[in-house]
Motif scaffolding. Sequence first.
Motif, PDB file in Angstrom:
ATOM      1  N   GLY A  52       0.799  -1.455  -0.007  1.00 18.92           N
ATOM      2  CA  GLY A  52      -0.120  -0.040  -0.004  1.00 18.92           C
ATOM      3  C   GLY A  52       0.838   1.240   0.090  1.00 18.92           C
ATOM      4  N   ARG A  53       2.241   1.389  -0.231  1.00 20.50           N
ATOM      5  CA  ARG A  53       2.966   2.313  -0.106  1.00 20.50           C
ATOM      6  C   ARG A  53       3.141   3.033  -1.517  1.00 20.50           C
ATOM      7  N   LEU A  54       2.714   2.331  -2.553  1.00 20.69           N
ATOM      8  CA  LEU A  54       2.976   2.778  -3.938  1.00 20.69           C
ATOM      9  C   LEU A  54       1.394   2.686  -4.484  1.00 20.69           C
ATOM     10  N   PRO A  55       0.528   3.480  -4.542  1.00 24.84           N
ATOM     11  CA  PRO A  55      -0.931   3.133  -4.928  1.00 24.84           C
ATOM     12  C   PRO A  55      -1.236   3.271  -6.221  1.00 24.84           C
ATOM     13  N   GLY A  56      -0.306   3.541  -6.952  1.00 26.80           N
ATOM     14  CA  GLY A  56      -0.821   3.943  -8.390  1.00 26.80           C
ATOM     15  C   GLY A  56       0.290   3.458  -9.254  1.00 26.80           C
ATOM     16  N   TYR A  57       0.072   3.686 -10.672  1.00 25.51           N
ATOM     17  CA  TYR A  57       1.026   3.590 -11.648  1.00 25.51           C
ATOM     18  C   TYR A  57       2.186   4.610 -11.623  1.00 25.51           C
ATOM     19  N   LEU A  58       3.364   4.298 -12.044  1.00 31.24           N
ATOM     20  CA  LEU A  58       4.551   5.496 -12.001  1.00 31.24           C
ATOM     21  C   LEU A  58       4.322   6.123 -13.581  1.00 31.24           C
ATOM     22  N   GLY A  59       4.005   7.438 -13.510  1.00 33.19           N
ATOM     23  CA  GLY A  59       3.860   8.025 -14.668  1.00 33.19           C
ATOM     24  C   GLY A  59       3.065   7.702 -15.870  1.00 33.19           C
ATOM     25  N   THR A  89      -1.300 -12.420  -9.518  1.00 35.45           N
ATOM     26  CA  THR A  89      -2.012 -12.402  -8.037  1.00 35.45           C
ATOM     27  C   THR A  89      -3.211 -12.458  -8.019  1.00 35.45           C
ATOM     28  N   ASN A  90      -4.052 -12.130  -9.209  1.00 40.71           N
ATOM     29  CA  ASN A  90      -5.597 -12.122  -9.325  1.00 40.71           C
ATOM     30  C   ASN A  90      -5.862 -10.954  -8.227  1.00 40.71           C
ATOM     31  N   THR A  91      -5.236  -9.910  -8.404  1.00 41.24           N
ATOM     32  CA  THR A  91      -5.544  -8.672  -7.606  1.00 41.24           C
ATOM     33  C   THR A  91      -5.794  -7.513  -8.582  1.00 41.24           C
ATOM     34  N   LYS A  92      -6.594  -6.528  -8.000  1.00 42.94           N
ATOM     35  CA  LYS A  92      -7.352  -5.682  -8.962  1.00 42.94           C
ATOM     36  C   LYS A  92      -5.956  -4.395  -9.543  1.00 42.94           C
ATOM     37  N   ARG A  93      -6.195  -4.265 -10.780  1.00 45.13           N
ATOM     38  CA  ARG A  93      -5.134  -3.187 -11.096  1.00 45.13           C
ATOM     39  C   ARG A  93      -5.497  -1.673 -10.506  1.00 45.13           C
ATOM     40  N   SER A  94      -4.440  -1.030 -10.381  1.00 41.81           N
ATOM     41  CA  SER A  94      -4.698   0.240 -10.074  1.00 41.81           C
ATOM     42  C   SER A  94      -5.268   1.351 -10.834  1.00 41.81           C
ATOM     43  N   TRP A  95      -6.254   2.190 -10.381  1.00 40.22           N
ATOM     44  CA  TRP A  95      -7.007   3.448 -11.287  1.00 40.22           C
ATOM     45  C   TRP A  95      -6.254   4.579 -11.201  1.00 40.22           C
ATOM     46  N   LEU A  96      -4.922   4.553 -10.596  1.00 40.53           N
ATOM     47  CA  LEU A  96      -4.407   5.818 -10.257  1.00 40.53           C
ATOM     48  C   LEU A  96      -2.989   6.030 -11.110  1.00 40.53           C
ATOM     49  N   ASN A  97      -2.903   7.123 -11.717  1.00 39.97           N
ATOM     50  CA  ASN A  97      -1.462   7.242 -12.266  1.00 39.97           C
ATOM     51  C   ASN A  97      -0.653   8.382 -11.658  1.00 39.97           C
ATOM     52  N   PRO A 145       4.972 -16.286  -5.429  1.00 42.84           N
ATOM     53  CA  PRO A 145       4.749 -16.890  -4.375  1.00 42.84           C
ATOM     54  C   PRO A 145       6.110 -17.037  -3.557  1.00 42.84           C
ATOM     55  N   TRP A 146       7.236 -16.659  -3.906  1.00 44.87           N
ATOM     56  CA  TRP A 146       8.306 -16.607  -2.932  1.00 44.87           C
ATOM     57  C   TRP A 146       8.175 -15.367  -1.990  1.00 44.87           C
ATOM     58  N   LEU A 147       7.834 -14.115  -2.363  1.00 43.39           N
ATOM     59  CA  LEU A 147       7.624 -12.980  -1.701  1.00 43.39           C
ATOM     60  C   LEU A 147       6.255 -13.175  -0.714  1.00 43.39           C
ATOM     61  N   LYS A 148       5.596 -14.104  -0.963  1.00 45.31           N
ATOM     62  CA  LYS A 148       4.320 -14.430  -0.135  1.00 45.31           C
ATOM     63  C   LYS A 148       4.678 -15.378   1.058  1.00 45.31           C
ATOM     64  N   ASN A 149       5.712 -16.407   0.527  1.00 45.50           N
ATOM     65  CA  ASN A 149       5.853 -17.247   1.440  1.00 45.50           C
ATOM     66  C   ASN A 149       6.871 -16.842   2.643  1.00 45.50           C
ATOM     67  N   MET A 150       7.561 -15.654   2.120  1.00 42.41           N
ATOM     68  CA  MET A 150       8.728 -15.186   3.298  1.00 42.41           C
ATOM     69  C   MET A 150       7.878 -13.922   3.974  1.00 42.41           C
ATOM     70  N   GLY A 151       6.658 -13.887   3.711  1.00 42.67           N
ATOM     71  CA  GLY A 151       5.895 -12.854   4.605  1.00 42.67           C
ATOM     72  C   GLY A 151       6.052 -11.220   4.004  1.00 42.67           C
ATOM     73  N   ALA A 152       6.827 -11.261   2.652  1.00 40.18           N
ATOM     74  CA  ALA A 152       7.241  -9.830   2.321  1.00 40.18           C
ATOM     75  C   ALA A 152       5.812  -9.037   1.800  1.00 40.18           C
ATOM     76  N   ILE A 153       4.797  -9.923   1.283  1.00 38.06           N
ATOM     77  CA  ILE A 153       3.608  -9.359   0.723  1.00 38.06           C
ATOM     78  C   ILE A 153       2.566 -10.257   0.977  1.00 38.06           C
ATOM     79  N   LYS A 154       1.106  -9.640   0.801  1.00 33.78           N
ATOM     80  CA  LYS A 154       0.062 -10.532   0.996  1.00 33.78           C
ATOM     81  C   LYS A 154      -0.777 -10.363  -0.100  1.00 33.78           C
ATOM     82  N   TYR A 155      -1.613 -11.253  -0.770  1.00 31.25           N
ATOM     83  CA  TYR A 155      -2.545 -11.073  -1.898  1.00 31.25           C
ATOM     84  C   TYR A 155      -3.274 -12.419  -1.706  1.00 31.25           C
TER      85      TYR A 155
END
Length: 337
Positions: free
Chosen positions: A196-203, A254-262, A327-337
């Motif tokens: 959640g620290r990067l809420p949108g697309y970059l440029g 990850t079957n997560t929503k795409r951002s709507w913010l640029n 899956p590696w990031l998720k297993n190490m607890g760095a992200i959730k999805y």
Amino acid sequence: MKVLVTGASGFFGGRLCHALLRDGHSVRAFVRLSSNLSYLPTRLDNVALEITYGDITDYPSLLEACVGCNVVFHAAAVVESWLRDPSMFFSVNVGGLKNVLRAYKETDTIEKIVYTSSFFALGSTDGHIADESQMHTGKYFCTEYEKSKTIADKIALDAAKEGVPIVSVCPGVMYGPGKLTCGNMLVRTFVERFNGRLPGYLGDGSDRFSFVHVDDVVTSHISAMEKGQIGERYLLTGENASFNEAFDIASTITNTKRSWLNIPLFMIELYGWLFVLFCLITGKPPLVSPPAVDTMRHQWAYSCEKAKRDLNYKPRSLSEGLKEVFPWLKNMGAIKY
């Protein structure tokens, strides 16, 4: 082969040590006393990794590490977009290579040097796809890192002309499981995004970077040792895409929503200045900096056909590579999805 790996404790260097041991080589890892060695192999097939302590800027320690080695993989580098002391880029990235070349001349066992350069050393490719024939104009540099690698690239090419058995390999933006350093910037960016620290697309998505899985780069470094032609540069790049396209691939995997913010780049640059200010106060390296944002105002798209032809380079697609990363990031607890 007796092989020395400089920068062995880094994101890329550690993976290279693992692969070299698996291939049956005797590996000596050159690391600093302060290095985190947790990602280095301890013992593989009853063969232990030899650890040698020193610093690439300390010539006597490097020379001692080179004694008895047949091949040097020079992967040590400062990989950051901004440093409080920019002279570090040149003392390590330029001075380190000069020390390796000097050590070659003062030892009688080194048969080949595989130098890890960078796609940045060739310059931006705004509007086209470049190959190894491109030379940096030297007129403008987005980062001091880019400038230092460009200078080192010329030193390597000049050394080859003088008879030094050196091969330069130029990776793109490496990513994959392993240390979350600046050298693994794409994965670090995903960690920020999924937390959640990067809420949108970059440029606006007009940037282009050549993304490549770290293990594909590792495999081709070993191929460069065996097949690479002296004095040649090989681009170890991959799929040319924008960071925003990488974000969309991540959402699909990850079957997560795409951002709507640029988020406009000028806002990210302002954010970068705040990070720099925070760094000046705390000493902690900034997550993003104005020079890093400047690189996103350009395109860095490259062809790897030469490496495919000469080194049997087989880079995986960005989608294929990221299917392993999340899956590696998720297993190490760095992200959730």
